[in-house]
Design an enzyme around this catalytic site. Structure first.
Site, PDB file in Angstrom:
ATOM      1  N   TYR A 272       0.822  -1.226   0.000  1.00 18.60           N
ATOM      2  CA  TYR A 272       0.000   0.000   0.000  1.00 18.60           C
ATOM      3  C   TYR A 272       0.853   1.273   0.000  1.00 18.60           C
ATOM      4  CZ  TYR A 272      -0.259  -0.201   5.296  1.00 18.60           C
ATOM      5  OH  TYR A 272      -0.029  -0.246   6.638  1.00 18.60           O
ATOM      6  N   GLU A 273       0.167   2.372  -0.150  1.00 24.32           N
ATOM      7  CA  GLU A 273       0.830   3.692  -0.283  1.00 24.32           C
ATOM      8  C   GLU A 273       1.829   3.683  -1.450  1.00 24.32           C
ATOM      9  OE1 GLU A 273       0.367   7.238   0.475  1.00 24.32           O
ATOM     10  OE2 GLU A 273      -0.430   5.986   2.066  1.00 24.32           O
ATOM     11  N   GLY A 274       1.412   3.009  -2.537  1.00 22.50           N
ATOM     12  CA  GLY A 274       2.305   2.820  -3.683  1.00 22.50           C
ATOM     13  C   GLY A 274       3.131   1.569  -3.470  1.00 22.50           C
TER      14      GLY A 274
ATOM     15  N   GLN B 192       7.481   2.779  -5.864  1.00 21.62           N
ATOM     16  CA  GLN B 192       8.482   3.607  -5.181  1.00 21.62           C
ATOM     17  C   GLN B 192       9.770   3.667  -5.996  1.00 21.62           C
ATOM     18  OE1 GLN B 192       7.477   5.144  -2.404  1.00 21.62           O
ATOM     19  NE2 GLN B 192       5.563   3.993  -2.540  1.00 21.62           N
TER      20      GLN B 192
END
Lengths: 589, 589
Positions: free
Chosen positions: A430-432, A437
């Site tokens: 999650y969060e990319g 990243q």
């Protein structure tokens, strides 16, 4: 599982390596050493005594959806109330809205403790902090007035509603719609998935930040706007939104992961129309930093669990003969391979803690200074994707080593080690995802400035190498790090060249270049730690064992973990052709 | 999850690389190519159509203990009945007891399919096969007569009762007792844990093989004997043994993992008194090979799952512009980093399949020839710890890549990818943890013959390199493999020297030397595959795409995965000092 915050190591990093009190002075934040140490000790008691004991049960019990109401695991409500009452929620919140305004560098250790104690519990408040940032930076005065005080205090929580079934990484595919009303509000309709804390029983209100499209919005990511959509409207009625289902997940079962349905729900625009993605981006660094801390926190918990077991489990004799002949077998910590696992955990955990604190400093300077600190902003931008991806990979590896240290018992739920593996696995997604990243690192950061910031970072570490050469005992390690820094510089240059020749190289080198960079950086931090330890020993410190342990762990790191950089370097050099040549139809027959 | 057996690749390995029919002739087993291919096609239908559909539910439902009876997940009983009725259970069983006597080389692909379809289902029959081996090799004529036919047919299952709470890796600590009776039987008393299939509802009888101590037994591992202890006694009464509890585990929830209590249970000695460990060891190679296949099987399932999703999931555009402009986004298989993950899966899975088949040949020759095939015996002994540890590490890595390929959806249970991660995690722990495999490789195998068998293996692969040099397209890869083989030989030599100087080096180098060896070996197998593909293409094969894919995957392997060997090599060189220097008390402060 027991959890005891690693206070001594935190003080080492905060005070001895990075001078947190000097940093606070620079930011005009009043926080002396004793006060901070007192906060951390209290935080250690709270996380170890109140939160950690809830974690095992929260995994077994999970969250329940009854009608459209969600109940969290036993004890979460009471613990959350205590979290709010004791002011832990407001630690980093803005002063103007009741927050304590502590810099990230001072709060990161507390947040790490929360992650160690219970990731599932921490997610609710972590997302609230992200939502606070977004509203504080982009919301109108009226929105701030109406919502921020209670969000900062933790009385209300916040969520981030981005993902839809067809739109995960690719937010251009977003379909949720926002219809303007005559009174300046909007009616939001659509379905969001994977919404952490979308519904819960911890607070009376939940403030959803929702990405949606206005009727006249351009297609793609340039047509996305951000809306604040509360569960309970200011007038007190329930908004037309609800949790339609809870996801059944691998881990973080104490966090409610909701399918959220918005059915003409009333909301308000945050920031400019069609600037939703930009609004999200301003808080992305902070959110990704927090996910990095999740990896670190879980890794610390797994290290503690593995170490405790390795000291008490009696099995087989040392390869050089019985160490504890009066017992039926030796504790397994006598075995070199068990030590290899423990030292891998220790070197990665303590290395990431240095890395986290260094990065927090950059985030603080960036946030405090805005354009006054362009260097900190660039540095943070370069480091954040590494922190997010590398720390969460470390979390998974160290948790898996925790399982391995327990042998067959590691596979049994009651010991808690397999839960850490399951809980940590989400952080790589999650969060990319970690792949995203790495793309960010190459595309926006490395190619964005032609490698200038990377080289500035390498220059900074080169100074540490020079200082370390002053210590005879560190010569060999300093030489190795020095060679790696030069290699890193050259690799960065060749990656930029390759990506400019062929855009496929961006995605071909990204993950391995990120991992390579992380291992070299960690080498730099370990050299810095070793240098400090040498100095303390040279000054006749009364804590010789602590500093000797730093030297031993640094020695382990550069001899046995830093070599991983070579594999990643060679994979980078392996390039894109060997990835792209195989037709998609021919991956299987 | 759908599962389709990779028949084309299996035929490539069996027929084109390792000549399975010639192997069968050598063993006097009648099995022609068409018959074997027909069996594999039928096996593909059975595993894909009957077993795989049960796997997801088996994870949700698990096993239940009511009183002392265990129910397995829905469908397991019926599928197991079909498994027995159709003769799948008896494939490798001895002819004299109703088995089909197929060599491992022919059966390994079927067993891999079972592992891919449902590890939880396969464990029941896999352990039965191990028990058959033990009884067949060491049991008295009377025991064989009484038990083997029904165990070979699968009408009864078998278990291995080794572990006790205080005795896992270290069987010297075993406490279960056996008391001789006047009629030649024994009364067994003790508590065993982690007993897979200890109780179940698939068969009317369960034959436990139990390690226990006789009253006059010497202490330690030289005082352990092996007993056959049936759930239902020959006279039809229930024996005094029962399942006291089921373990709550991370995965393989469809397998009952039992705490077994033996309370003066009646049993019979298998083999000589105090030779229990030796009896176990004779079948260890087979059992560990099967666990290796578990890693491979799960990896194949995760590769199939990841590939299917990568082809259908639309998200973002290719770095070089839209590939499918008529759709809202491109399938994610266009992205280089997604291909990196898929090719890592593919190269490891297909590489391990070659490795498995090669190893199965050695096992067959050893088993058939006994002392007539000392070379095969030595070769198998060298390879088995690598197969067990490396394949199961691969299983975990490839399953984790499967999760990563699905992004957030990988974390959701219904997609099945996270189950593969959880299921595969046990394989690194049981049948000797992977750390124990590595110790075995160094201590018993490498030090056992001073590196002679390792060098013989390297010589064999050197011949493949020489053959590959004949192909211009393979020059570069052949050179790299050639260098690695020379490096491997030298590293083996230096490891032996180091271990002879300092026994701690055995445990210090073991895991990294095993991983190093595995990556170089896989390079050798990939060179062999590439050579075969070049030859087929040179002969104008009608399956050019298949052979081109082999060449591309080989190219990927040596450019992007083989470099991992360097990191392991350097860690080996890092040695024992950096592991042993830190006092056990100073791992944390």
């Amino acid at each position: 599982m027991n959890y005891q915050a690693p206070l001594r190591d935190m003080r080492f990093v905060l005070h001895e390596l990075f001078d947190v009190t000097g940093h606070c002075q620079q930011l005009d934040v009043e926080l002396d050493r004793d006060t901070l140490d007192g906060i951390l000790e209290e935080a250690a008691r709270f996380t170890g005594g109140v939160i950690a004991p809830l974690n095992r049960n929260s995994d077994e019990q999970g969250c329940q959806l009854l009608g459209d109401a969600v109940t969290t695991p036993d004890g979460f409500r009471q613990a959350y109330q205590q979290y709010v009452d004791n002011g832990w929620a407001s630690m980093t919140g803005p002063l103007a809205f009741g927050g304590q305004g502590l810099p990230q560098m001072a709060s990161a250790c507390f947040h790490e403790m929360l992650m160690s104690a219970s990731l599932a519990f921490r997610i609710y408040s972590g997302l609230t902090e992200s939502a606070v940032l977004a509203v504080h930076r982009h919301g109108s005065a009226a929105l701030k007035e109406a919502y921020l005080n209670k969000m900062v205090s933790g009385e209300w929580t916040g969520t981030m509603c981005l993902t839809e079934p067809q739109a995960g990484t690719d937010l251009a595919l977003l379909r949720t719609r926002a219809q303007p009303e005559a009174d300046g509000s909007y009616r939001i309709s659509g379905n969001k998935i994977f919404i952490s804390g979308g519904e819960q029983d911890l607070t009376e209100n939940i403030i959803h930040l929702v990405l949606a499209r206005l009727p006249d919005a351009p297609p793609g990511v340039k047509g996305i706007s951000l809306f604040l959509v509360p569960k309970i409207l200011p007038e007190g009625q329930r908004n037309t939104l609800s949790c339609g289902a809870l996801e059944h997940k691998m881990g973080i079962k104490g966090t409610s992961t909701c399918v959220m349905n918005f059915d003409d729900a009333r909301g308000w625009l945050v920031g400019e129309a069609n600037q939703g993605l930009a609004c999200m981006f301003t808080m992305m660094n902070d959110a990704r930093f927090q996910v990095g801390l999740q990896g670190l926190g879980i890794a610390e918990a797994a290290f503690q669990g593995g170490l405790a077991y390795a000291r008490e489990r009696l099995q087989s004799r040392s390869l050089t003969g019985a160490v504890v002949p009066e017992q039926a077998a030796d504790p397994i910590i006598v075995h070199p391979d068990v030590r290899r696992m423990l030292l891998t955990q220790k070197a990665l955990v303590e290395g990431c803690r240095m890395f986290a604190t260094y990065t927090a400093r950059q985030l603080d300077l960036e946030q405090a200074g805005g354009n006054d600190h362009p260097a900190a902003k660039r540095r943070a931008a370069l480091l954040i994707p590494i922190v997010k991806a590398f720390f969460t990979d470390v979390g998974q590896e160290v948790a898996s080593l925790g399982v391995q240290l327990y042998g067959g018992h590691g596979y049994i739920r009651e010991w808690g080690m397999e839960q850490l593996m399951r809980d940590s696995r989400i952080t790589q997604l999650y969060e990319g995802t970690n792949g995203i990243q790495a793309l960010d690192l190459i595309r926006r950061k490395l190619l964005g400035d032609g490698g200038a910031e990377l080289n500035a970072l390498i220059d900074e570490f080169t100074e540490i190498v020079e200082a370390a050469r002053g210590q005879t005992a560190l010569h060999e390690m300093a030489d190795t790090i020095s060679q790696r820094l030069a290699e890193w510089r050259a690799l960065g240059r060749s990656v930029i060249d390759a990506c400019q020749r062929d855009p496929q190289e961006i995605g071909a080198v990204s993950v391995d270049f990120l991992a390579y960079s992380a291992y070299v950086l960690l080498g730099g931090f370990w050299l810095q730690a070793a240098l400090r330890a040498q100095q303390a020993l040279g000054q006749g410190s009364a804590e010789a064992a602590f500093y000797q342990a730093k030297l031993h762990t640094a020695d382990f790191y550069w001899r046995r973990l830093l070599p991983r950089a070579s594999a990643h370097r060679d994979a980078v050099i392996g390039g894109a052709n060997c990835l792209m040549a195989l037709p998609a139809s021919d991956f299987s027959f």
